[in-house]
Every structure is written in C-alpha cells, then in structure tokens.
Write an enzyme that holds these catalytic residues in place. Structure first.
Site, short mmCIF file in Angstrom:
data_model
loop_
_atom_site.label_atom_id
_atom_site.label_comp_id
_atom_site.label_asym_id
_atom_site.label_seq_id
_atom_site.Cartn_x
_atom_site.Cartn_y
_atom_site.Cartn_z
N TRP A 139 2.58 1.58 -3.37
CA TRP A 139 1.62 1.94 -4.43
C TRP A 139 1.53 3.46 -4.58
CZ3 TRP A 139 -2.87 4.83 -4.49
CH2 TRP A 139 -3.69 4.71 -5.62
N HIS A 140 1.70 4.16 -3.45
CA HIS A 140 1.56 5.61 -3.50
C HIS A 140 2.76 6.30 -4.14
CE1 HIS A 140 -1.74 4.87 -0.70
NE2 HIS A 140 -2.21 6.03 -1.10
N GLY A 141 3.89 5.63 -4.21
CA GLY A 141 5.02 6.27 -4.88
C GLY A 141 6.32 5.52 -4.67
N THR A 171 0.85 -1.20 0.00
CA THR A 171 0.00 0.00 0.00
C THR A 171 0.88 1.25 0.00
OG1 THR A 171 -1.71 -1.17 1.23
CG2 THR A 171 -1.81 1.25 1.27
N PHE A 187 -0.02 9.40 -8.21
CA PHE A 187 0.06 8.01 -7.75
C PHE A 187 -0.40 7.02 -8.81
CE2 PHE A 187 -0.91 10.50 -3.80
CZ PHE A 187 0.42 10.72 -3.53
#
Lengths: 461, 722
Positions: free
Chosen positions: A314-316, A311, A461
C-alpha cells in the site's frame, strides 16, 4: 495543494471558512460548497486527474445506490473497479517492469502519473461500499454526501482514513461550536508548525545523509544521525498532517479519528502498529483481516501475512515496501506466537529492553522504507557499522548535529515524553500553549516566505 | 479557582488566539485580492512567494529565530557565520583537471594580447575568512584552490598580480559582513596597487591614487548584501556603506550596453553623478547599496574621463568586484571599459572586442574564491587555427554534431543522462534536425523526451522552458526553475509538427503528442494571451509568470505562426469554437505586428518590446519572419509584405562570413545560426554556417548554439536548401 503552503493558508482556507460559516444553516448547500472546495483543492495539484477522481466518486455513489435493487454484486464490482484503478495507476508499471526483468521480455506500457492521495481515497471509497454491503450503513442517495465523504479536503490526500460509519451522521447534521472551533485552530496550528519547523528541519539532515550515500561519502556518524533524523522526520511530518486534518475537521464541524498515539513509546512491534497510522491498521483489520476470517479457522498467520504484505505494498510499488511490510508481519507473528507482550510485561527490565529493541527495529526498517532500492538500503546499513566515522567530504555530522540540536531535542520530547494529564489540562498550560502556537504560526509563515519547505512524505502513498 | 472559572479563562485566551489567527488570514486574503493582478494560479503563487505583505519582516523574523537558536550555518549549510560575525561561503576542493580547463578557457585572451603586444594582467581574487574563523572546524578549500590556480596560471606564463599579498586590509575589514563583495576600502586599496603597478606599462595620472584627494561619505547601517538579504538584519546585522568621493572638478561620460550590444544608458557629469545611482544611496529602504556602483549596470560599461590628460584606454574583464574598481580607475585614465563575463551578461567575443577597442592594457579579474567564473567566448583563435586547414565535408560536420549533441548508450539509444542542457529548446532543435534527416528512432526518442519533460514546473499543465532561475526582464521578478516560456513552447510545437509530418512516429506517441499539443495550444490561447482595446495591444505573454505579461513582438509573431501551423496540421483535434478563439488571437497578433513595423526605405524592422524602442537583434528578427511566413502558409491569409524581402536587416548583420547580433555591434555574435536561412544567398549562408561550425563545435559552453547549427546543417545536407 498542501496545508503547509502560503496558498492554502492565505487563499484557500479563508474562502473555505467564510463559505462554510455563511452556509451553516443549510446543510445541503454547505456540503455542496465543501465538495466543490475539496475538488478545487485536489485540482490545484492534479488538474487532469481530478476527472478520474470524480469518476471514482460517481461509480461508488451509483454502486451504493444500486445495491438495494440489484444485490451485492454491484458493490463487489465497484470494489473491483476501485482496486483496478489503484492497481493500474500505482502498480501496473512496476508489475510490467518486474515481468520484463524476470522473463526478459520487452513489454512497453506508457508510464502513468500517480494520482495524489489515490491510496487514501480509494480506501475510503471501499469503506463506503463495504459498510453498505455489510449493512453497517445505508446507501446515501445524495451524490454530494458520498462525494464529500470521499473527497473532504482535510483528509483527502494523506488521511487519516475515515470509515464511512464514523462520519455518516456528520454528513447529515453537524455543528461548529466556539470550543470545538478553538480546538480545531489549536490543533491545526500545532500541526502546521510541527511540519514547517521540525519535519522540514529533519529533512535537511536526512536528505544530506542520502546525498552522501549516493556519492559514497557517508560515514557512520552521519549515517546514525540520518537514521535518527528520519525516524523523527516521518513521525513529525505524517502526524503533523494528521493534526492539521483533525484540526481542520473540527473547524468545519467534523470529528476525524486520531491517527497517532506516541508510537515511539511502543512496548512491542504490535503495540507500535496500534499507535502508528492507526486508521490504516483499523482499515486493514476491518476490511481485510476480519473478512479473511481473522484468527478463526486456524488461518491466523496466513491472514496476518496477507495483511502485512498488503500494508507494505500500500505504501508504494516497490520491493522495498513489500519487504518492509513483510518484515513487520514476521515480527508481529513472532510476538503473537511467543506471546512476547505478556512475557515482557512481567519484568520491568525485559519490558524496557524489548521497548528499546522495538524502537531499534522500527528505526532500521525506516531505512528500508526511505531507500530507493535494496542496494541503497544495504549500503546505508553498512555505513551504520562502518569504521569510517567521519564523512569523506566537508559535511561534518557534528556540524549538522550542532545546528539542528534544538529541533532534534524538540522532536525527541514530542516523541518520547508524555506529560501528565493534570499538567496538560491546567489552565496555564492550555493558555500558554495557545499563545505559543500563535507565535509559532508566524514563525512558520516566516519559514515558508523564506522558502524552506518540502512536500509531505505521505503524498507519495 | 472554581472549575468553571478556569474553563472560562482558558476559553477567553484560546478564543482570542483563534480570532487573531482567523483575522490575520482574512486580512492577508483581502490584501492578496487587492494586489494580485490576475485571478490565476501563477499570479497567486508569485504574489505569496515574493510580494506577500510584510515580506521583509518575515525574513527578519526568520533570521531572528535562527539567531536565537544559535545557528551558524544558513541556506542549507552553504553559508556560514564566522567567529567574528561575517557571513561567508565555503568551497569544495577542485580537481586539477577543472582548474586546467578553467585556465585554458581564458588563455586565448592572454595569447591574443601577447601577439598584439597589449599588456594583459591577471588579478587574483582576495580570499575571505580562512578555516580558523569557520564554525564547527568546517573545511574550506578556497585557499588551496587559489594556490593551485595560481600555479596553473604561472605554468602557462600568465602575468599574475597576486593581490592577496598586496592588499593590506585586515581580514575582518576586507569584505562586507553581509555580502560577498570587497568593501570600498578594499577596492580602493586594490585600485592604488594596480595603478601603481601598471604605470610601468602605460601612461596614467596618479593624482587620484592618493586617498587624501577624497572625501568620505559613510551611510551607517544601510547595506544588507547578498548573504544578509537571505536572513534579514536581525541575523546578519547591517553593514555601513562607504563611498570615497573625489575632491575637485571631475567630468565623466558613462555609457552602458546590454548583452546584444544596444546602448541602454548614458549619463554625464561629476564622478558621483555620472557613475553612481544616487537614488539607491539615498533610499533607506533599498538594502543592496552595492548596486549603486556603475548605476546598477553590469554587462558592458564604458567610462570616459573628460578631464584627464592622457589617452590611455583600459579594458577590465571582471565580475561585480570590478565595479567600484573601474570607477576609481576611471579617475586616472581616459577611458575604462568593463565587461562582466558572468552567465547572462557580456556574451560577445572577447578577442574581437579587444581587436576593435584596442586597449592599452587588459586587466582580468574573474576569480572568485579560488575559482575562475564566467563564460568566455574567445573562438577567433579557433577560426584562425582552422582557416588554413582542409575543411570537413558538411556531411561529416553533421555527423560530428549529432554524435556530440546526442550521445548514445550501448543499445544505441540517446543517452539523455549525459546531455547537460538546461533549456528544452535544445531538444526541439535536435528534433527538427533529426526530422530533416528522417532518423526514425531518434525522432521517437526526442519526441518522447520532450513529452516526458513537459511539466517541469509540476503544475500539471504541459509546457516547456528553462531549468534555471531567470529574471527575464531584469525587473527583479526571478522566474523559478522549470518556468514555461513562450519561445520554448513555440519551438517545441514547431518541432512536434515536423515530427508529425515525418510520418515515422509510433502511434501511441503520436497520439500523446497531439493531445499535449492541443492542451498547450488552448492553455496559451485561453490563459496567456492579452488583448487591450484601449492600447491596441494583442500579444502572447513572454512566459507563464504573471510578471512576464509583456508584449514582446517576436514572441507573438512566432506563437501566431506556430499556432496557425498546429491548427492546420491537427485540424480534427480542435472544435470550431477552439479554432475560432485561436484564429481571433493570432489574427489580432499579426495585425498588431504589422502596425508596429518600422519602415526606413527598404529596411523593415521591429522593436524588441512595444513598451520601449529597444532594437531587435537578428535572432528575434528571424523569429518574426518565421512567424509571418508560417502564418501566411498555414492560416492562408496574406500580409502586406513579401516575407523573404524582409531579410535586409539580417543581411546587414553579416560580415566576412560571420553573422552578428545587430548591424551596429559586430563584436556580438548571433548565436542562432537558424537566422542565416533568411539571407537568400546560398554562398554566403554556407560560408557562415561553415565558419560557425569552426567557431562552436566541441565547445561545451556553446552546446545550445550547436543545436541551432545542427538543425541548420541538417537542412543544408538533407533539404538541399543551400
């Protein structure tokens, strides 16, 4: 293209609405039209990478179709390709830089552009293949339908992430009624003004706080103001996008799932994630956590760790995001291990104290999320507890607070207050809200004409 | 009320709101279709940003909301509303070193005047609201900065008239409420004080220094100034605009010149007829009434008083505050000239200008809120100081230029972060120079830099331009930061072709560069080329902005030459169809160019724009010659001229070892020393380059000029052209 732009409101949306209205009775032509509009929408900002996007669509359509004859390995291959593309475009440079730094090598890779919304549309593509593989859905023979599912412009760039099974039937048959259209318009107008007036207003404070951080002028008062403003900014920004996506979905006959549910009222960290970016949490639950075994086989915490690190990632492509996800994972595991939600539910005081702790934890973790690197995050955290209350330069926190007080107050109300259903459903509330939203629309357009605008945060993202 | 009735009532209101929304966006869409002149992304964006229906009303709504919310700070906290309602900006504290540098930039003007025994007076600025009037106890260091500046001026022996102590207007009447300028009353008061004070140095006619000799014309609630225009009338209010019109017969001649020295406007008549744009005063919808002063002209203005008895000549070096001041001063003296030193305005050399004009007094008003603003070319002093010294070898000059323009870090790589340039062309010229020198690493680094920065406007389409806002044709269409311009594109592609021919590019970079070159070439030929059969026009646009769809002759020539070179060098990259399109375009451009040539004996010239007869300066003449030469060489088609023979115009722009913009205006320097290559006389060319080195080297404000020089020196040293 973004929703809160004059191009979208006055050029793209009219064409899309007229076309969809004229083709109401011809579902295939309607889907083809919306697919074309979605690709145009994407190409407006990514004229080159739209080709990559179309290739992704075709691969997944073909894989879905081929699974019936060739077996599930085709689906697995498609998922590997989807993840491969995501890894190459989003994480390769970061990975190579990490290797270079760790092993003191000098591997050179051309910096690749990050395709807008790649994390979102890749997850939708994986959802389609997974649902077909697990026979929750049948492969769709029509590439237009698969294309429309992956590329539908309202949620293409920043979600909500729609699972294929949620939308499968709507691709074949959908209707726009006057009430649903009205709801869609209201929802869209609400999101539009939330983004333009509130989120972008908060951005002014946040950007100033981080500017002051970079010049070493950030005092404690401004640091706190910046932290609170960012907490509001990211919620207003992202939820505004979701509101607009859901509203547009309704205007075009689709039901897109909710993505937020007053997250800052969460009673625990686990509860926060049930309310924040709901579609992402569900996606990870359905397509990662459960396939890994979920809470069976005694590997619950291992599986949780995997899910939360992913998680974060996934954002960066940045260690700050990885750590951000990792810390959330840790907090969730602690809450689960000690059954904290149940325990705090038994006492009102503990419940409120833990609610406050949750909010503070979320706020502090947003610093890690917003900062460019660990060093900046630590510097910012130090500023929060610094004895230098005032900034060094001429930018006073009291001035920003004074100027933005109404925006801050409105953000707080929208974040922390839930009106009783009786009021919300009353005719006077609904009617006056509708009129207010129309007025706010014109006010928001005036902000855009004035040129006060910044892109959506979740575009990154 | 029964449930179904409630629902129906709610439904009626929400449906009405939905319909209102839909109808509004549909009407807006239709208006956009009617008004957008080209179905292109830029055209749509430009229209919606600048010309959307009810644009001004939207700004007014925005301002009304800000007022309703009680906001005292606007424009991202850069402009504030004082406790008496005026809009004003605030300043950060200046370093002493910054103040010293600013003073040193103007010092040569005062030193030169002293040497020539011309009185030269520094007029201080006036300062708006102090900190006490600002909201939130906001700090403003303009008063402190002004004090530090005055000390520095005093220390350097500059003759300072401190207007702050002399102009007696109340603080709240000194400036417009919606604008940063002095009110007319303040300007007039300053004029009276200045005339009285300078009478000891020069002959003057003080008849019009008496306010009783004027009639007051007041246009109530008509002026929305530079601050007010950002937030509209409901937030800022509107100022009344006053003009004091001299009584009696007056007769003036007004001349205005653009920033390459071309005469752009002449008027004559009574004071108000000759000097003010009365259409601005008369038009109730024209908000910025201040523009009426000096007929909106702001580079170089000359005012000649035909009725006055003295022969006194005044030179006023001033930003826009000096415009009304100049108009009133013109009533007392034979000739007043005003040069505006702000960026993009007067670009000539101040010392040379004074030398040629021979004024009786020079007044300097370049201070704004405690800071000297503007760019001052005063480099004649550099020339004088270095003429007697032994010159460096050209190889040393080249090395100096390279070290200055392309600083390197510890790893000997170009330290791009420390190069402060807002024009991609700078890197193109550096790349050309490095290609002449064959420096492999720097060729690769500069190429990579230009490729990495090929999409500053973030539209996904490569191109190069300027990193600042610019209104290229002063028509009100301000191009945003990152706008792509044809001439920048042409020079970057030219440099790329040099890099390709150097044979030292890394393969991956070479591939990437060819791909981008291909994209850029086709993009311009498909989207930014206009051919009009009715007018005969064939041209590439000035920039990718729809408002710059203008035939600028040198642009088409340069683009045609570069595209011919690209197709010839990268022939395999283009399909036959693509080549056909490019060839058709550039052939038509060159045919058109030849049609537009103006022949006067041996002298062949072109206008700058086809739509009016504005003289081309030698920089742009050289672009035409480069374009023609490349077109012949790479397209393999001859034109009706021997290109090197078209250099007569450039030769006429040279004098005493210097090159100037046009033959008629030898105080305006030509900044593109590349044009020198066309003179054809090695000795003269070398002398000009050496003098240019003395003139430009080590001057931060001339960093773009130094890149031209760097390229020219590299030719000189390595190609042995000279």
């Amino acid at each position: 293209m973004i929703f809160s732009s004059l191009e979208f409101i006055f050029a793209f949306l009219p064409v899309a609405l007229i076309g969809d209205f004229l083709l109401q009775r011809f579902i295939k032509a309607r889907n083809l039209f919306l697919l074309s509009m979605s690709l145009f929408f994407y190409a407006w900002g990514e004229p080159k990478l739209v080709v990559l996007f179309m290739i992704t669509i075709l691969i997944n359509w073909f894989a879905g179709l081929s699974m019936e004859g060739c077996g599930k390995w085709v689906g697995i291959l498609a998922i590997v390709i989807d993840i491969g593309i995501l890894l190459i475009f989003k994480y390769l440079n970061w990975f190579i830089n990490g290797i270079n730094e760790a092993l003191r090598l000098n591997l050179v890779v051309n910096e690749l552009p990050l395709p807008i919304g790649i994390s979102f549309y890749t997850f939708q593509a994986i959802s389609y293949i997974s649902d077909v593989m697990t026979e929750k859905a049948k492969p769709n023979k029509n590439p237009i339908n698969v294309g429309l599912y992956i590329s539908f412009f309202p949620q293409l760039i920043a979600g909500p992430i729609v699972r294929y099974t949620e939308i499968e039937k709507q691709l074949q048959d959908r209707r726009v009624t006057m009430p649903s259209f009205n709801n869609g318009v209201m929802r869209f107008l609400g999101g539009f003004s939330k983004k333009v007036i509130l989120a972008d207003g908060m951005a002014i404070i946040v950007d100033k706080a981080y500017d002051l951080l970079s010049t070493g002028e950030l005092g404690a008062a401004f640091a706190w103001l910046g932290t609170i403003a960012y907490m509001f900014q990211i919620f207003m920004d992202f939820s505004a996008y979701s509101d607009m996506a859901i509203g547009l979905g309704e205007m075009f006959g689709f039901t897109i799932p909710e993505n937020f549910n007053k997250p800052y009222l969460a009673k625990s960290v686990r509860d926060f994630w049930r309310r924040w970016h709901i579609s992402l949490s569900i996606w990870f639950r359905d397509y990662v956590y459960i396939p890994l075994g979920g809470n069976k086989n005694g590997r619950t915490y291992f599986n949780l760790a995997i899910v939360w690190l992913l998680t974060g990632l996934w954002h960066g492509a940045n260690l700050t995001f990885l750590t951000w996800g990792g810390v959330y994972g840790l907090l969730v595991m602690i809450e689960k291990a000690f059954n904290i939600e149940d325990k705090t539910d038994r006492s009102k005081i503990w419940k409120w104290l833990y609610r406050i702790f949750t909010l503070l934890a979320v706020m502090m973790l947003w610093i890690l999320f917003r900062a460019d690197n660990f060093e900046a995050a630590i510097k910012y955290a130090k500023a929060l507890i610094s004895l230098d209350v005032e900034n060094v330069g001429i930018d006073s926190p009291w001035m920003y607070l004074g100027e933005m007080k109404y925006e801050l107050l409105t953000c707080a109300l929208l974040s922390f207050v839930r009106l009783p259903d009786k009021i919300v459903n009353s005719i006077w509330f609904q009617s006056s809200r509708a009129v207010l939203l129309l007025l706010l629309f014109f006010v928001s357009v005036s902000y855009l004409v004035k040129g006060t605008f910044s892109p959506f945060l979740y575009f990154n993202f | 009320m029964p449930f179904y009735q409630k629902k129906v009532g709610e439904m009626i209101i929400t449906t009405a709101v939905s319909l209102a929304f839909i109808i509004y966006i549909m009407i807006s869409f239709v208006l956009m279709l009617v008004n957008v002149n080209a179905p292109k992304k830029d055209a749509v964006t430009n229209y919606l940003s600048n010309d959307i229906q009810a644009h001004d009303e939207y700004i007014n709504i925005y301002g009304m909301i800000q007022r309703g919310l009680g906001k005292k700070a606007i424009e991202d906290f850069t402009i504030f509303k004082t406790n008496y309602g005026k809009l004003t900006s605030v300043c950060e504290k200046k370093d002493v070193s910054e103040i010293k540098t600013a003073v040193s930039n103007i010092l040569p003007i005062f030193a030169y005047c002293e040497g020539e025994e011309i009185p030269c007076v520094y007029l201080t600025g006036l300062l708006p609201a102090g900190e006490d009037a600002l909201p939130y106890e906001e700090s403003d260091y303009s008063h402190l900065n002004a004090e530090l500046l005055k000390n520095e001026l005093d220390e350097n022996g500059i003759n300072v008239f401190d207007l702050r102590n002399m102009v007696s207007a109340n603080q709240d009447e000194m400036f417009y409420y919606t604008d940063h300028h002095w009110t007319t009353a303040t300007s007039f008061s300053a004029f009276q004080i200045i005339v009285e004070s300078i009478s000891e140095y020069i002959e003057s006619d003080v008849h019009y220094a008496d306010i009783d000799k004027y009639e007051k014309m007041i246009i109530p609630n008509a002026f929305l100034g530079s601050y007010g225009i950002k937030v509209g009338k409901y937030y800022a209010g509107k100022d009344s605009f006053q003009v004091l019109i001299p009584k009696g017969d007056t007769l003036f001649k007004f001349e205005s010149y653009d920033n390459i020295g071309n005469l752009s406007m002449t008027k004559s008549g009574a004071w108000i007829d000759a000097l003010m744009d009365q259409s601005i005063l008369d038009n109730p919808n024209y908000n910025n009434k201040y523009n009426a002063w000096l007929n909106t002209q702001a580079v170089e203005n000359r005012i000649i008083n035909e009725n006055v008895d003295n022969n006194t000549k005044i030179l006023l070096i001033s930003h826009s505050y000096g415009r009304p001041l100049a108009q009133y001063m013109a009533l007392c003296f034979k000739e007043v000239r005003i040069l505006d030193p702000q960026k993009g305005r007067f670009t000539g050399n101040y010392i040379e200008y004074i030398e040629n004009f021979e004024p009786d007094i020079v007044l300097f008003l370049g201070e704004f809120e405690g800071e000297i603003i503007g760019i001052y070319d005063t480099s004649v002093n550099d020339k004088i100081s270095q003429m007697g010294e032994d010159r460096l070898e050209t190889s040393e000059m080249l090395k100096n230029l390279e070290d200055y323009l392309l600083p390197v870090d510890e790893e000997e790589k170009i330290d791009f972060a420390n190069i402060n340039v807002d024009d991609h062309q700078f890197f193109a010229y550096c790349l050309k120079a490095e290609c002449s020198m064959g420096n492999r690493n720097k060729i690769n680094e500069l190429t990579k830099y230009l490729l990495d920065h090929s999409d500053e406007d973030r539209d996904g389409i490569p191109g190069w331009g300027l990193l600042f806002e610019w209104d290229a044709f002063s028509d009100g269409s301000v191009n945003p930061v990152g706008q792509v311009y044809a001439i920048k594109v042409a020079n970057v592609l030219d440099a790329f072709m040099d890099a390709l021919n150097s044979g030292v590019l890394d393969e991956e970079l070479r591939r990437q560069m060819i791909d981008i070159t291909h994209q850029v070439t086709m993009n311009w030929n498909e989207n930014y080329y206009t051919q009009e059969n009715d007018t005969g026009k064939s041209f590439f646009w000035y920039s990718t902005s729809a408002s710059d769809d203008i035939e600028c002759i040198n642009i088409s020539a340069k683009m045609a030459g570069v595209f011919a070179r690209v197709i010839s060098t990268c022939s395999d990259e283009f399909s036959e169809e693509e080549k056909g399109l490019v060839y058709d375009n550039i052939d038509a451009c060159i045919d058109r160019l030849l049609e537009l040539a103006i022949t006067d004996g041996e002298l062949v010239t072109w206008d700058y724009l086809s739509r009016n007869s504005t003289t081309n300066d030698c920089i742009h003449h050289a672009f035409i010659l480069e374009g023609l030469q490349d077109y012949q060489l790479y397209r393999g088609k001859s034109v009706s001229y021997n290109v090197p023979d078209l250099n007569e115009y450039i030769k006429k722009c040279t004098e005493d070892g210097y090159i100037y913009s046009t033959p008629d205006h030898l105080s305006y320097r030509c900044f593109d020393t590349d044009a020198v290559r066309w003179i054809g006389d090695r000795e003269i060319e070398a002398e000009i380059l050496l003098n240019s080195y003395d003139r430009y080297f080590n001057r931060e404000t001339d960093i773009r000029q130094m890149a031209f020089l760097f390229n020219a020196f590299a030719f000189l040293e390595y190609d042995k052209q000279y």
